[in-house]
Scaffold this motif. Structure first.
Motif, short mmCIF file in Angstrom:
data_model
loop_
_atom_site.label_atom_id
_atom_site.label_comp_id
_atom_site.label_asym_id
_atom_site.label_seq_id
_atom_site.Cartn_x
_atom_site.Cartn_y
_atom_site.Cartn_z
N ILE A 90 0.83 -1.21 0.00
CA ILE A 90 0.00 0.00 0.00
C ILE A 90 0.87 1.26 0.00
O ILE A 90 0.53 2.25 -0.64
CB ILE A 90 -0.98 -0.03 1.19
CG1 ILE A 90 -2.07 -1.06 0.91
CG2 ILE A 90 -1.58 1.34 1.45
CD1 ILE A 90 -3.04 -1.28 2.03
N SER A 91 2.00 1.21 0.68
CA SER A 91 2.87 2.39 0.74
C SER A 91 3.34 2.82 -0.64
O SER A 91 3.53 4.01 -0.90
CB SER A 91 4.07 2.12 1.65
OG SER A 91 4.81 1.01 1.17
N GLN A 148 -1.78 6.37 3.44
CA GLN A 148 -1.55 4.96 3.75
C GLN A 148 -2.50 4.46 4.84
O GLN A 148 -3.01 3.34 4.75
CB GLN A 148 -0.10 4.75 4.17
CG GLN A 148 0.23 3.30 4.42
CD GLN A 148 1.71 3.08 4.62
OE1 GLN A 148 2.52 3.97 4.40
NE2 GLN A 148 2.06 1.89 5.03
N SER A 175 -5.11 1.41 4.20
CA SER A 175 -4.97 0.24 5.07
C SER A 175 -6.28 -0.07 5.78
O SER A 175 -6.66 -1.24 5.93
CB SER A 175 -3.87 0.47 6.10
OG SER A 175 -2.63 0.59 5.48
#
Length: 79
Positions: free
Chosen positions: A27-28, A40, A44
Motif C-alpha cells: 500500500i505504501s 496509507q 490500510s
C-alpha cells in the motif's frame, strides 16, 4: 470465508518459485503515486474492512492500484 480462502491461495501462489506479487503492491507504494488521493492509513483501513481487494503478507498489506481506483469511482460519498 471467501476472503480467507482467497488470501490463503494468494499466499501459496506467491510462495511458488519465480513468482512475484503479480499486480499486488504494498500500500505504501500505491499511495505514493500522485493520482491516489488517499494516505496509507486510510487505504490500510479500507483493506482491513474488506472494502478493497487486498491481503496481508507478514506485516504489509498488499493491494492493486486498480482496486483503489475502483473504490474511488464507486464510493458513495463524494468529497
Amino acid at each position: 470465508m471467501l476472503q480467507a480462502l482467497e488470501r490463503s491461495l494468494n499466499i501459496y501462489i506467491n510462495a511458488l518459485p519465480g513468482n512475484t506479487y503479480g499486480d499486488y503492491e504494498p500500500i505504501s507504494h500505491i499511495v505514493s503515486e500522485p493520482d491516489v488521493p488517499y494516505g496509507q492509513e486510510y487505504v490500510s483501513l479500507l483493506a482491513r474492512q474488506g472494502k478493497i481487494d487486498a491481503y496481508k503478507e507478514g506485516k504489509d498489506w498488499l493491494t492493486t492500484k486498480s482496486a483503489v481506483q475502483s473504490y474511488i469511482r464507486t464510493r458513495k460519498r463524494k468529497r
